[in-house]
Design an enzyme around this catalytic site. Structure first.
Site, PDB file in Angstrom:
ATOM      1  N   THR A   6     -28.374 -26.507  -0.956  1.00 43.27           N
ATOM      2  CA  THR A   6     -28.863 -27.227   0.225  1.00 43.27           C
ATOM      3  C   THR A   6     -30.377 -27.238   0.296  1.00 43.27           C
ATOM      4  O   THR A   6     -30.993 -28.241   0.667  1.00 43.27           O
ATOM      5  CB  THR A   6     -28.297 -26.593   1.512  1.00 43.27           C
ATOM      6  N   THR A  48     -25.977 -21.741  -0.371  1.00 38.09           N
ATOM      7  CA  THR A  48     -25.510 -20.598   0.411  1.00 38.09           C
ATOM      8  C   THR A  48     -24.022 -20.298   0.248  1.00 38.09           C
ATOM      9  O   THR A  48     -23.598 -19.158   0.435  1.00 38.09           O
ATOM     10  CB  THR A  48     -25.795 -20.811   1.908  1.00 38.09           C
ATOM     11  N   ASP A  49     -23.211 -21.307  -0.074  1.00 39.91           N
ATOM     12  CA  ASP A  49     -21.759 -21.104  -0.012  1.00 39.91           C
ATOM     13  C   ASP A  49     -21.242 -20.032  -0.951  1.00 39.91           C
ATOM     14  O   ASP A  49     -20.309 -19.303  -0.618  1.00 39.91           O
ATOM     15  CB  ASP A  49     -21.024 -22.432  -0.268  1.00 39.91           C
ATOM     16  N   LYS A  89     -21.583 -14.329   3.605  1.00 37.70           N
ATOM     17  CA  LYS A  89     -21.926 -15.478   4.455  1.00 37.70           C
ATOM     18  C   LYS A  89     -20.950 -15.491   5.620  1.00 37.70           C
ATOM     19  O   LYS A  89     -19.735 -15.585   5.428  1.00 37.70           O
ATOM     20  CB  LYS A  89     -21.856 -16.790   3.680  1.00 37.70           C
ATOM     21  N   TYR A  95      -2.708   6.006   7.291  1.00 35.22           N
ATOM     22  CA  TYR A  95      -1.404   5.599   7.814  1.00 35.22           C
ATOM     23  C   TYR A  95      -0.353   5.618   6.712  1.00 35.22           C
ATOM     24  O   TYR A  95      -0.664   5.470   5.525  1.00 35.22           O
ATOM     25  CB  TYR A  95      -1.482   4.179   8.399  1.00 35.22           C
TER      26      TYR A  95
END
Length: 329
Positions: free
Chosen positions: A13, A84-85, A155, A275
């Site tokens: 971007t 960024t993805d 992200k 657990y």
């Protein structure tokens, strides 16, 4: 004497322009640099890719790692501009491919293209260069006035400028009116960096949900899957009533397929000891991811399998802190 830095541009971007088909990476690294104005560093630029980060895959990881390794001795620091993805995945993988890197390598990008008036790109790039000049050696991600360990980033937002967070450890540093304020600096180990890009991409990341059919895991293995990361519930709980996921994991482990148990919760750790639903999985051989991010867990698994580690060696590997990706008890 000003620091000598290198900008490696890969698209994303930050370097995009409007086209008939949407935003497309078009700007060069020199274009990015021109829009920053005067910088107190000696900066060289190399355009190595021009891709939306959704298209950055293991082949690109290897190429990026090779380029960083190639130029690391010629510069005081390297900035990698990236979409960024998938930037958190790239940052995590570089942490394993370039262990003991001798200089700071800082990934950054933006939510808005740099040629838009209100873009976050100029501030992010300036921060990345500043980080590359002052941080200890390592792989970092700089975004929205935070400098973070690359292997701890996720992200978390799609449009806001604070898109990335440092998960389970504080940011390495933040920007205030005092400048860059460090919370800590990674320890410097006097070891030589060795480029190792051998990975096995035949892995899967599965988010557990009520009703998940464990037989799907065997179908993945039949199709060539060599390792699985399961985002389990809470501290790592998995069902064993009716759809016996715990039993399926035991069978997979005995087949030599490592199964990593992480948590669907973004913060804090998986702990299979607390657990019954976790302890049973642990007894079957499930490997805890601790407080690692899913991005770091899947890339660490790829890298470990690429070294031809067997299921027992993968278990030991996940109990080691390689680049700050896990907090050991």
């Amino acid at each position: 004497m000003s620091k000598k830095l290198l900008l490696l541009s890969t698209g994303g971007t930050i370097a995009s322009s409007v086209s008939d088909s949407g935003l497309v990476p078009k700007e060069s690294g020199e274009d990015l640099l021109k829009l920053l104005g005067e910088m107190p560093y000696n900066i060289d630029v190399k355009d190595i890719l021009q891709l939306d980060s959704s298209n950055i895959q293991p082949e690109e990881w290897k190429f990026i790692a090779e380029q960083i390794y190639k130029y690391r001795n010629d510069y005081d620091g390297i900035v990698l501009s990236h979409g960024t993805d998938t930037m958190a995945y790239t940052a995590s993988m570089l942490s394993f491919m370039l262990q003991h890197i001798e200089i700071p390598v800082v990934l950054t990008g933006s939510q808005v293209p740099i040629n838009v008036v209100l873009s976050d790109a100029p501030d992010n790039l300036r921060l990345a260069f500043a980080a590359a000049a002052v941080c200890h050696p390592g792989i970092y991600l700089a975004f929205d006035r935070k400098i973070m360990l690359g292997c701890r980033t996720v992200k978390v937002r799609t449009i806001n400028f604070n898109a990335f967070e440092s998960v389970n450890v504080p940011p390495v540093a933040t920007v205030t009116s005092d400048g860059i304020v460090f919370n800590y600096q990674p320890k410097i180990e006097n070891k030589k960096c060795v480029l190792n890009t051998k990975i096995d991409t035949h892995v899967s990341l599965v988010k557990l949900f009520p009703g998940f059919d464990p037989e799907l895991l065997f179908a993945m293995v039949k199709s060539g899957c060599q390792g699985i990361v399961i985002e389990a519930y809470g501290l790592g709980g998995m069902n064993y009533i009716r759809r016996n996921l715990v039993g399926a994991i035991g069978k997979l482990i005995r087949m030599g397929i490592p199964v990593i148990a992480s948590s669907q919760c973004l913060y804090e750790r998986s702990d299979l000891t607390k657990y019954e639903v976790g302890r049973l999985a642990l007894l079957e051989g499930a490997i805890s991811a601790g407080d690692m991010t899913s991005e770091s867990a899947i890339t660490k698994l790829m890298w470990g399998l690429g070294q031809r580690m067997d299921v027992h060696e993968i278990s030991e590997f996940f109990n080691k802190d390689i680049a700050g990706e896990i907090t050991l008890k």
